[in-house]
Design a protein around this motif. Sequence first.
Motif, PDB file in Angstrom:
ATOM      1  N   LEU A 140       0.845  -1.178   0.115  1.00 31.50           N
ATOM      2  CA  LEU A 140       0.023  -0.094  -0.105  1.00 31.50           C
ATOM      3  C   LEU A 140       0.889   1.345   0.032  1.00 31.50           C
ATOM      4  N   ALA A 141       0.689   2.062  -1.102  1.00 28.17           N
ATOM      5  CA  ALA A 141       1.465   3.026  -1.103  1.00 28.17           C
ATOM      6  C   ALA A 141       0.487   4.354  -1.399  1.00 28.17           C
ATOM      7  N   GLY A 142       0.778   5.506  -0.353  1.00 30.34           N
ATOM      8  CA  GLY A 142      -0.201   6.605  -0.312  1.00 30.34           C
ATOM      9  C   GLY A 142       0.601   7.827  -0.575  1.00 30.34           C
ATOM     10  N   PRO A 143       0.198   9.006  -0.571  1.00 33.03           N
ATOM     11  CA  PRO A 143       0.808  10.168  -0.822  1.00 33.03           C
ATOM     12  C   PRO A 143       2.103  10.128   0.322  1.00 33.03           C
ATOM     13  N   ALA A 196       8.713   3.072  -3.404  1.00 34.10           N
ATOM     14  CA  ALA A 196      10.048   2.687  -4.038  1.00 34.10           C
ATOM     15  C   ALA A 196       9.499   2.352  -5.559  1.00 34.10           C
ATOM     16  N   THR A 197       8.477   2.329  -6.030  1.00 29.65           N
ATOM     17  CA  THR A 197       7.683   2.110  -7.399  1.00 29.65           C
ATOM     18  C   THR A 197       7.591   3.416  -8.053  1.00 29.65           C
ATOM     19  N   THR A 198       8.644   4.214  -8.222  1.00 28.24           N
ATOM     20  CA  THR A 198       8.325   5.374  -9.142  1.00 28.24           C
ATOM     21  C   THR A 198       9.052   5.259 -10.391  1.00 28.24           C
ATOM     22  N   GLY A 199       8.715   5.913 -11.286  1.00 28.90           N
ATOM     23  CA  GLY A 199       9.385   6.009 -12.608  1.00 28.90           C
ATOM     24  C   GLY A 199       8.923   5.506 -13.868  1.00 28.90           C
ATOM     25  N   ALA A 200       7.936   4.389 -13.834  1.00 25.59           N
ATOM     26  CA  ALA A 200       7.466   3.889 -15.022  1.00 25.59           C
ATOM     27  C   ALA A 200       6.204   4.531 -15.149  1.00 25.59           C
ATOM     28  N   SER A 201       6.264   4.935 -16.451  1.00 27.37           N
ATOM     29  CA  SER A 201       4.906   5.479 -16.709  1.00 27.37           C
ATOM     30  C   SER A 201       4.323   4.994 -17.999  1.00 27.37           C
ATOM     31  N   ARG A 202       4.919   4.259 -18.767  1.00 24.04           N
ATOM     32  CA  ARG A 202       4.334   3.777 -19.922  1.00 24.04           C
ATOM     33  C   ARG A 202       3.261   2.595 -19.658  1.00 24.04           C
ATOM     34  N   ALA A 203       2.593   2.428 -20.703  1.00 28.91           N
ATOM     35  CA  ALA A 203       1.489   1.162 -20.420  1.00 28.91           C
ATOM     36  C   ALA A 203       2.299  -0.106 -20.810  1.00 28.91           C
ATOM     37  N   ILE A 204       1.798  -1.208 -20.102  1.00 27.63           N
ATOM     38  CA  ILE A 204       2.393  -2.483 -20.168  1.00 27.63           C
ATOM     39  C   ILE A 204       1.742  -2.983 -21.466  1.00 27.63           C
ATOM     40  N   ALA A 205       2.443  -3.196 -22.424  1.00 32.09           N
ATOM     41  CA  ALA A 205       1.741  -3.555 -23.749  1.00 32.09           C
ATOM     42  C   ALA A 205       1.285  -4.953 -23.703  1.00 32.09           C
ATOM     43  N   ARG A 206       0.045  -5.139 -23.679  1.00 30.84           N
ATOM     44  CA  ARG A 206      -0.664  -6.527 -23.703  1.00 30.84           C
ATOM     45  C   ARG A 206      -1.650  -6.527 -24.696  1.00 30.84           C
ATOM     46  N   THR A 207      -2.149  -7.700 -24.899  1.00 28.11           N
ATOM     47  CA  THR A 207      -3.195  -7.565 -25.994  1.00 28.11           C
ATOM     48  C   THR A 207      -4.309  -8.836 -25.361  1.00 28.11           C
ATOM     49  N   PRO A 208      -5.348  -8.284 -25.202  1.00 30.30           N
ATOM     50  CA  PRO A 208      -6.449  -9.021 -24.730  1.00 30.30           C
ATOM     51  C   PRO A 208      -6.996 -10.362 -25.792  1.00 30.30           C
ATOM     52  N   LEU A 215       2.089  -2.004 -10.565  1.00 29.73           N
ATOM     53  CA  LEU A 215       2.078  -1.217  -9.509  1.00 29.73           C
ATOM     54  C   LEU A 215       2.946   0.074  -9.643  1.00 29.73           C
ATOM     55  N   ALA A 216       4.038  -0.163 -10.334  1.00 31.60           N
ATOM     56  CA  ALA A 216       4.773   0.900 -10.508  1.00 31.60           C
ATOM     57  C   ALA A 216       4.083   2.224 -11.343  1.00 31.60           C
ATOM     58  N   VAL A 217       3.301   1.460 -12.517  1.00 26.89           N
ATOM     59  CA  VAL A 217       2.600   2.577 -13.414  1.00 26.89           C
ATOM     60  C   VAL A 217       1.393   3.053 -12.619  1.00 26.89           C
ATOM     61  N   LEU A 218       0.628   2.231 -11.835  1.00 30.12           N
ATOM     62  CA  LEU A 218      -0.550   2.829 -11.282  1.00 30.12           C
ATOM     63  C   LEU A 218       0.014   3.884 -10.418  1.00 30.12           C
ATOM     64  N   ARG A 219       1.361   3.724  -9.617  1.00 30.00           N
ATOM     65  CA  ARG A 219       1.795   4.724  -8.612  1.00 30.00           C
ATOM     66  C   ARG A 219       2.185   5.896  -9.327  1.00 30.00           C
ATOM     67  N   ALA A 220       2.815   5.800 -10.420  1.00 29.95           N
ATOM     68  CA  ALA A 220       3.363   7.058 -11.141  1.00 29.95           C
ATOM     69  C   ALA A 220       2.124   7.891 -11.494  1.00 29.95           C
ATOM     70  N   HIS A 239      -1.399  11.199  -6.009  1.00 29.41           N
ATOM     71  CA  HIS A 239      -2.433  11.473  -4.823  1.00 29.41           C
ATOM     72  C   HIS A 239      -3.125  10.321  -4.251  1.00 29.41           C
ATOM     73  N   GLY A 240      -3.307   9.188  -5.005  1.00 31.12           N
ATOM     74  CA  GLY A 240      -4.096   8.142  -4.537  1.00 31.12           C
ATOM     75  C   GLY A 240      -3.475   7.258  -3.740  1.00 31.12           C
ATOM     76  N   PHE A 241      -3.893   5.804  -3.497  1.00 32.42           N
ATOM     77  CA  PHE A 241      -3.525   5.016  -2.566  1.00 32.42           C
ATOM     78  C   PHE A 241      -3.233   3.662  -3.858  1.00 32.42           C
ATOM     79  N   THR A 242      -2.147   3.189  -4.046  1.00 33.27           N
ATOM     80  CA  THR A 242      -1.804   2.315  -4.924  1.00 33.27           C
ATOM     81  C   THR A 242      -1.644   1.009  -4.029  1.00 33.27           C
ATOM     82  N   TYR A 243      -2.246  -0.230  -4.631  1.00 30.94           N
ATOM     83  CA  TYR A 243      -2.187  -1.548  -3.539  1.00 30.94           C
ATOM     84  C   TYR A 243      -2.375  -2.557  -4.175  1.00 30.94           C
ATOM     85  N   SER A 244      -2.022  -3.779  -3.560  1.00 31.31           N
ATOM     86  CA  SER A 244      -1.837  -5.090  -4.030  1.00 31.31           C
ATOM     87  C   SER A 244      -2.009  -6.059  -2.809  1.00 31.31           C
TER      88      SER A 244
END
Length: 391
Positions: A10-13, A83-95, A146-151, A155-160
């Motif tokens: 759980l990573a909050g602000p 610790a999970t900052t930095g990533a902002s690209r989409a994780i390319a996946r195909t449904p 999680l890194a993408v959601l966090r980046a 201001h929100g709460f990223t969790y798993s």
Amino acid sequence: MRADVPAFFLAGPTRTVVGEGERESFHGTLRAPERWLAEIDGALAASDDPRAALVVGALPFGEDAPVRLFRPARALVSDAWGATTGASRAIARTPIDRAAHDESGGFVDAVAQAAGAIRGGALKKVVLARATELTVDQRPDVNALLAVLRARNPHGFTYSLDVAPGASDPTRLVGASPELLLSRRGTTVVSVPLAGSSPRCADPIEDRERAARLLRSPKDRHEHEIVVEHVVASLAPLTRALRFEREPVVSATPTMWHLSTRIEGTLRDRDLSSLRLAVALHPTPAVCGLPTRAAREWIARLEALDRGYFTGALGYTRAGGDGDWIVAIRCAEIAGARVRVFAGAGIVGSSDPELELAETSAKMRTVLGALLPSREVDPPRSHAERADDER
Ligand SMILES: C=C(O[C@H]1C=CC=C(C(=O)O)[C@@H]1O)C(=O)O
């Protein structure tokens, strides 16, 4: 090789909490919470290292579903940026298989029925939810997600949370919630309920207009007031003084505008842990409705969904009682390559079923936008529509 995903994250602000492994777990339901709450109070008080002792996990939405609460074997509590900052690209996946369980048609009918029941006086508000299920071409890398959601949601709460402990293939609830159920620091308790929403818009002028319209909308103000009243009524007997503004403010996530009210109080009994406070508040009408009992019955009747821990409360409580509990929304359950994304919307008498469907689709973009390439994010469309987009 992929790094292990912790059982709890759980990573909050202002704070990040990570729990790995399980030292002790607690079992029971919301219908009969006293035994497991006492066990947890006892375990935290008896800890040989009170500064490090904490219980993490989630309360489910359903009254008879199991709570998922445990003392991690190893825990990290940090007031630094996660610790999970930095990533902002989409994780390319195909449904590769999408919408096998999309309940959008049933959702529109359910909203119409609920709004009719509310106009007829059966209840004041109910939150109805739906899920969309997809299978992606590779198992999502949960740490990267999680890194993408966090980046994207600073201001929100990223969790798993590992919601099926012991299973050979883990099932995790992963999301980025904008809503704080409550936070306790010493005798200060804060809750920031959200309710009343409008999807964001790429055009900045229209986007600001949507926020302004939301603030003036009698329907959304009514939806919001119901939640504030519930939180105030639940906290009033437990606090000496409650402070909050009568007028809500508009707060933003990357996908949504919400009406928001910050409520702060001073606890009468400093032994009342943040977990006990979460149990007293949950479920608020931001995820259930009003009256709570009638809303639960309408949800059971109208919703074709097992919510599990979606719309539950997720967080941690430390020895001494401080902790944070968030509302477990804007999330997906991920098991291998199967992803089940959830979203709900508060329904009142004047709700328009098609607009509520659009609102849930916009809410699903929090997770889908972090997981999929942008052309795949919106809910199921025909091949012809997709071909049009790509032209
Ligand atoms: C139930 C959800 O959102 C809740 C929280 C904020 C605003 C809400 C609303 O305007 O309907 C919902 O009550 C969800 O995101 O799935």
